[in-house]
Design a protein around this motif. Sequence first.
Motif, mmCIF file in Angstrom:
data_model
loop_
_atom_site.group_PDB
_atom_site.id
_atom_site.type_symbol
_atom_site.label_atom_id
_atom_site.label_comp_id
_atom_site.label_asym_id
_atom_site.label_seq_id
_atom_site.Cartn_x
_atom_site.Cartn_y
_atom_site.Cartn_z
ATOM 1 N N SER A 5 47.656 67.827 41.585
ATOM 2 C CA SER A 5 47.745 69.241 42.206
ATOM 3 C C SER A 5 48.068 70.307 42.013
ATOM 4 O O SER A 5 49.573 69.933 41.726
ATOM 5 N N LYS A 6 47.668 71.137 40.773
ATOM 6 C CA LYS A 6 48.883 71.999 40.067
ATOM 7 C C LYS A 6 49.480 73.107 41.052
ATOM 8 O O LYS A 6 50.993 73.436 40.863
ATOM 9 N N THR A 7 49.277 73.171 42.194
ATOM 10 C CA THR A 7 49.607 74.150 42.976
ATOM 11 C C THR A 7 50.275 73.498 43.583
ATOM 12 O O THR A 7 51.745 73.676 43.695
ATOM 13 N N TRP A 11 55.042 74.621 43.258
ATOM 14 C CA TRP A 11 55.996 74.344 44.679
ATOM 15 C C TRP A 11 56.677 73.866 44.780
ATOM 16 O O TRP A 11 57.757 74.584 45.089
ATOM 17 N N LYS A 138 52.562 85.670 42.450
ATOM 18 C CA LYS A 138 53.077 84.832 43.142
ATOM 19 C C LYS A 138 54.270 84.557 43.455
ATOM 20 O O LYS A 138 55.218 84.079 44.330
ATOM 21 N N ARG A 221 49.335 75.226 36.294
ATOM 22 C CA ARG A 221 48.536 76.326 35.990
ATOM 23 C C ARG A 221 47.368 75.713 35.785
ATOM 24 O O ARG A 221 47.248 74.153 35.058
ATOM 25 N N ASP A 222 46.376 76.295 36.421
ATOM 26 C CA ASP A 222 44.757 75.574 36.796
ATOM 27 C C ASP A 222 43.507 75.817 35.794
ATOM 28 O O ASP A 222 43.101 74.748 35.025
#
Length: 504
Positions: A5-7, A11, A138, A221-222
Motif C-alpha cells: 500500500s503506497k498510502t 503515512w 496532502k 506514490r500510486d
Amino acid sequence: MLSNSKTFNLWFCCLVAGGCMILNGYDSSSFNAVQGSKEFMDYFHNPSPSVIGSVNTAYTVGGIVTGFFISAPISDYLGRRWTMHLGCAFIVISSIISTFTPRVMGGFIAGRALTGIGQGLAMPAGPVYINEMAPAEKRGMIMSFWQLFFGVGSFLAYWINYGCTKNAESLGDWNWRVVILLQCLAPVVIMTGLLFCPESPRWYIMKDRTEDAVKALTLVRDNPDQVQIEVQEIRQAIMFEKETNPGRYAPLWKDKAIRYRFLLACGINIGQQFTGQGSLTMYSTLIYKKVFKSNSEIQLINALNGTFGILFTLNATWMVDRFGRRALLLIGAAGMSMCMFIVAAVVTETPDLADGAKSRPVGIATVFLMFLFALFYKPSWGATVWIWTSEIFSMNIRAQAIGMATQSQSISNTILQQIFPIFLDKKGFYAMYMFGAINVVLFGFVWFLIPETKGVALEHMDTIFGGVDHAHEGAEMMERNPKDQEVIAVEVENASRSAKAGPV
C-alpha cells in the motif's frame, strides 16, 4: 518496500519522522512536571527561580547551536534520516545522564544541554523529510501530525508524572527519575522505525542519485506517471537553483525573495513562543500554584491538558488544507488574545483565600480558560506555524532555512524562560495581560504579511514571495542542455517493478 500500500508507506514514513516532535513535547512537559516534585526540589537543594530558568536555558542554547549551525550541514551531507538518528541518540544519552546525575544541578543542566543538542539535530530534519515526501495536496494534513506529536509527548510525560506523584511516598527520588528516564523510549522507537524508511527523494536528486529518488517516490506514490513528473520538476528546480543561487547559506541574504520569506519565517516562529504557549508548557505547574495548593491536583490538570492537547491538534488535520494557513493563524491569534485577557482579569481581580489559593469557582474558570487557550493555539500557532515554515523554502536552502527559522523559537524561548518565572513570581497573573497584547500584534502580523501557501507544490513556492518559478526556469535550462526523458521513464518503470518484487 514497506508495504504493498503506497498510502500506508507514505503515512508510515511521515509519522515516524513526525515522532521527533514527541521528543520536544515530552521534554518540555517532563521538566515542567517534575518541578512540582518535593523530592526533585530537595535532591537539588531547592533551586531558585533563576536556576530553574537556567536549566531550561541550557536546553534551548544547545538546540540553538545545533539547529543553526550543525543540523543543516549534516542533513545535506548524510541525509534527513541519519540526522534524525543522531538527534535521537543524543536524547537517549542525555536521559540517562539527567536521571543518574549526582546531587549537583550542574549535572542535570549538562543532561538538559545534551537534550537540546539532540533536538536541535532531529527537529529541523523531521519537517524537511515530511515535506519532501508528502504530495502537495496532502502536505498540510500530514504535517499537522507534527504538532499532534508534541501533544502525544506532553500526554505521556504528564500522565507518567501524575502516576509517579500519586505514589511519591513509596517511590522516593524515583518519582521524578522515572519521568526523566522514560524520555529515552520515544527516540528508540523512532530510530527503529527510520530503519524501514527511504531517504528523501529530493535529497537523492540533490546528490545526483535519480534512480534512488525514483525508487523512494515509487514507494509512496500510486501513479508512475506522477512520479516521472515529480522527479522531473525536482530536477529542474535543483538545476536552476545550482545555476542561479549556489551555496547553502548565501542565498538567504543575497536573493531578495528568499531573504523576505526567511525573515517572515523567523518572525512567525518567534511569535509562536510569544503567544504564551511556551511559558504555559514550561511553567504551568508554577502558574497553577498561584491558584491551587495541591500538587496532585495540579499534575492531574497538566495530564488532562496534555490529553486534550492531542484532541485539539487533530482539528488541524481537517482544517489546514480546507480553510488554509492564514485563516487558522488569524482565528488562533484572536482567540488566544481573548483568553489571556480574561484569565488575567479573573485571577487578579478576585480575592485570595486564607491559604493563599483561590476559590473553587475561580480555579475552575482558570483551568477552563487555559484549556480554551490551548484549543485556539494547537491547530493554529501550534501546527500551522510548522506547516507554513517547512513548506516555503526552495531545495537548495531548505534544511538551512528551516533549521534557523525554527530555532528562532528557541531564541525567543530562552528570553522568556529567564524572564517569565521571575515575572510570574513577582506579578502573578498580570503576566497574562502581556501575552494578550502580544497576540493582538500577531494577528496584525499575519493579516498584513503572511501569504497563503495551501496546495502549492514545493518547486513552485517561490512565485508566492515575488520570485521566479524554479521548476519552470529549470525546464528552460534543460531544453538548452537536455537529458533524455526516456531514461527517467525507464527508471520509473524499473523502480516500480522493484517495489512490487520486494524490499528496496
